[in-house]
Structure formats: structure tokens, C-alpha cells
Write a protein that holds these residues in place. Structure first.
Motif, short mmCIF file in Angstrom:
data_model
loop_
_atom_site.label_atom_id
_atom_site.label_comp_id
_atom_site.label_asym_id
_atom_site.label_seq_id
_atom_site.Cartn_x
_atom_site.Cartn_y
_atom_site.Cartn_z
N ILE A 285 35.86 -36.39 18.14
CA ILE A 285 36.25 -37.34 19.26
C ILE A 285 35.08 -38.25 19.31
CG2 ILE A 285 36.38 -37.74 21.65
CD1 ILE A 285 37.35 -34.97 22.00
N ALA A 286 35.58 -39.54 19.25
CA ALA A 286 34.69 -40.67 19.19
C ALA A 286 34.86 -41.85 20.42
CB ALA A 286 34.83 -41.52 17.49
N GLU A 287 34.07 -42.36 20.65
CA GLU A 287 33.73 -43.20 21.99
C GLU A 287 32.82 -44.35 21.51
OE1 GLU A 287 35.93 -43.43 24.73
OE2 GLU A 287 36.83 -41.58 24.38
N PRO A 288 33.45 -45.74 22.05
CA PRO A 288 32.42 -46.73 21.85
C PRO A 288 31.16 -46.65 23.10
CG PRO A 288 34.50 -47.49 23.02
CD PRO A 288 34.44 -46.04 22.65
N LEU A 289 30.03 -47.25 22.91
CA LEU A 289 28.97 -47.42 23.72
C LEU A 289 28.44 -48.73 23.99
CD1 LEU A 289 26.63 -44.48 22.22
CD2 LEU A 289 28.15 -44.59 24.18
N PRO A 290 29.48 -49.35 24.57
CA PRO A 290 29.17 -50.84 24.84
C PRO A 290 28.28 -50.94 25.89
CG PRO A 290 31.15 -50.03 26.33
CD PRO A 290 30.92 -49.26 25.21
N GLY A 291 27.43 -51.92 25.72
CA GLY A 291 26.19 -52.09 26.75
C GLY A 291 24.87 -51.27 26.34
N PHE A 292 25.03 -50.68 25.01
CA PHE A 292 23.73 -49.94 24.58
C PHE A 292 22.84 -51.10 23.64
CE2 PHE A 292 25.48 -46.43 26.68
CZ PHE A 292 24.52 -45.40 26.56
N TYR A 293 21.57 -50.65 23.57
CA TYR A 293 20.80 -51.56 22.81
C TYR A 293 20.51 -50.71 21.55
CZ TYR A 293 20.66 -54.57 26.63
OH TYR A 293 21.20 -55.35 27.89
N VAL A 294 20.55 -51.33 20.34
CA VAL A 294 20.20 -50.47 18.97
C VAL A 294 19.16 -51.18 18.30
CG1 VAL A 294 21.18 -49.96 17.03
CG2 VAL A 294 22.55 -49.86 18.82
N THR A 295 18.16 -50.44 17.68
CA THR A 295 17.13 -51.05 16.82
C THR A 295 17.24 -50.01 15.58
OG1 THR A 295 15.79 -51.76 18.74
CG2 THR A 295 14.68 -51.53 16.66
N ARG A 296 17.57 -50.72 14.59
CA ARG A 296 17.18 -49.96 13.24
C ARG A 296 16.20 -50.10 12.61
NH1 ARG A 296 22.35 -50.61 9.10
NH2 ARG A 296 21.69 -52.77 9.04
N SER A 297 15.66 -49.18 11.89
CA SER A 297 14.33 -49.24 11.31
C SER A 297 14.47 -48.51 10.04
CB SER A 297 13.26 -48.49 12.10
OG SER A 297 13.17 -49.03 13.35
N ASN A 298 13.58 -48.69 8.94
CA ASN A 298 13.30 -48.23 7.64
C ASN A 298 12.12 -47.65 7.68
OD1 ASN A 298 15.99 -49.01 6.74
ND2 ASN A 298 15.24 -51.02 5.95
N GLY A 299 11.88 -46.29 7.36
CA GLY A 299 10.46 -45.50 7.23
C GLY A 299 9.89 -45.73 6.03
N VAL A 300 8.60 -45.43 6.07
CA VAL A 300 7.80 -45.57 4.76
C VAL A 300 8.66 -45.03 3.59
CG1 VAL A 300 5.49 -44.99 3.75
CG2 VAL A 300 5.77 -45.49 6.36
N GLU A 301 9.12 -43.86 3.66
CA GLU A 301 9.63 -43.37 2.40
C GLU A 301 11.11 -43.38 2.38
OE1 GLU A 301 8.51 -39.10 2.76
OE2 GLU A 301 6.66 -39.86 1.75
N GLY A 302 11.54 -44.78 3.17
CA GLY A 302 13.07 -44.99 2.98
C GLY A 302 13.86 -44.50 3.93
N GLU A 303 13.28 -43.81 5.02
CA GLU A 303 14.10 -43.13 6.03
C GLU A 303 14.68 -44.56 6.82
OE1 GLU A 303 12.03 -40.20 8.18
OE2 GLU A 303 12.43 -38.68 6.68
N LYS A 304 15.78 -44.33 7.28
CA LYS A 304 16.70 -45.32 8.06
C LYS A 304 16.82 -44.33 9.49
CE LYS A 304 20.05 -47.34 6.29
NZ LYS A 304 21.25 -47.94 5.59
N THR A 305 16.42 -44.90 10.43
CA THR A 305 16.55 -44.53 11.74
C THR A 305 17.07 -45.37 12.82
OG1 THR A 305 14.33 -45.04 12.51
CG2 THR A 305 14.76 -42.87 11.45
#
Length: 150
Positions: free
Chosen positions: A12-32
Motif C-alpha cells: 500500500i502506497a500513499e503520498p506524503l504532501p507537505g513533508f520536507y526531504v533532504t537527500r545525502s550521500n555518505g562517505v562510502e557512497g551510501e545514499k540516505t
């Protein structure tokens, strides 16, 4: 602006309008992803799904929620979560219970580390040695073995 959605284990999937997102790349390439938002009438169905191990979908990529912190504010309740890109979660949870030693090609090492994970790879052999000497390569999770290859 990219759409953020959340999906539970049943799909089950639902949108999350109004949420703030920050995408980061870690030292060893991890994406969070770091995600924060308030519960509103518009996002209340998705808000209920924002729990550990559920999936956030952002820019057509999946992230597994690893930390979940509910907070109470003047305006109501909110949540802050961090999520790890699906490939890192999958590979850290897949173990290799054997080992190899000797002179191996990079492709053979990658085949060994990723066997059974469902992931594939492509190698640019430019400036890489034909093969490398390894000892006791294995008995770890696929992500650790991949990092060792790198």
C-alpha cells in the motif's frame, strides 16, 4: 518538485504532501534521506505508514526507514525519519557463507559478493589490474564484500 510517497510491507502506497526531504550521500557512497513532516488532513493516510522498515519512494528510488521519531508541536504531531537507500539495506542484510582465496578477476569477486542478491553490475576496466590476490574473501555481508572490492 519531486513527490515523496511511503509504502508498507503489503504494498500500500500513499503520498506524503507537505513533508520536507533532504537527500545525502555518505562517505562510502551510501545514499540516505532525512524526512520531516506534520500530520495534516491531506497526508493523514500516508502519515500512518511512516514507520521503521517501511519504504519511502523519492525520485523513483526506494529508501528503507531506519529511524523514526514522533514529536509533538504546538500545531500537532510530526515525525522525523532517516532512511537508507534500498540497495545498501539489501546488501547489508545478505550474507555470504563461504570464502575464496587466490588470484581473482574483479568480475569473479563481484559475482561472488553479489550472488543471490538480484543485483547486477557493470565494470569499467580502464586502469584496473587484470586480477588481484585475495585471502579469506567472504564470510561477511554483501555490502562489506563490495566495499572490500572497491
Amino acid at each position: 518538485m519531486a513527490i515523496l510517497a511511503v509504502k508498507d510491507i503489503s504494498g500500500i502506497a500513499e503520498p506524503l504532501p507537505g513533508f520536507y526531504v533532504t537527500r545525502s550521500n555518505g562517505v562510502e557512497g551510501e545514499k540516505t534521506l532525512s524526512v520531516a513532516g506534520y500530520k495534516t488532513e491531506i497526508n493523514q493516510h500516508g502519515y500512518k505508514l511512516v514507520k521503521n522498515e517501511n519504504i519511502l519512494i523519492y525520485k523513483d528510488e526506494e529508501y528503507v526507514i531506519k529511524t523514526h521519531k514522533e514529536k509533538t508541536f504546538k500545531n500537532g504531531v510530526g515525525v522525523e525519519v532517516t532512511a537508507l537507500h534500498r540497495i545498501f539495506d539489501d546488501l547489508i542484510n545478505y550474507r555470504v557463507y563461504e570464502e575464496k582465496s587466490g588470484t581473482l578477476r574483479i568480475n569473479a569477486m563481484l559475482d561472488f559478493a553479489l550472488k543471490g542478491t538480484g543485483y547486477t553490475y557493470e565494470v569499467d576496466n580502464t586502469d584496473l589490474p587484470t586480477s588481484v590476490e585475495v585471502q579469506n574473501f567472504g564470510w561477511d555481508n554483501s555490502l562489506a564484500l563490495l566495499r572490500s572490492i572497491l
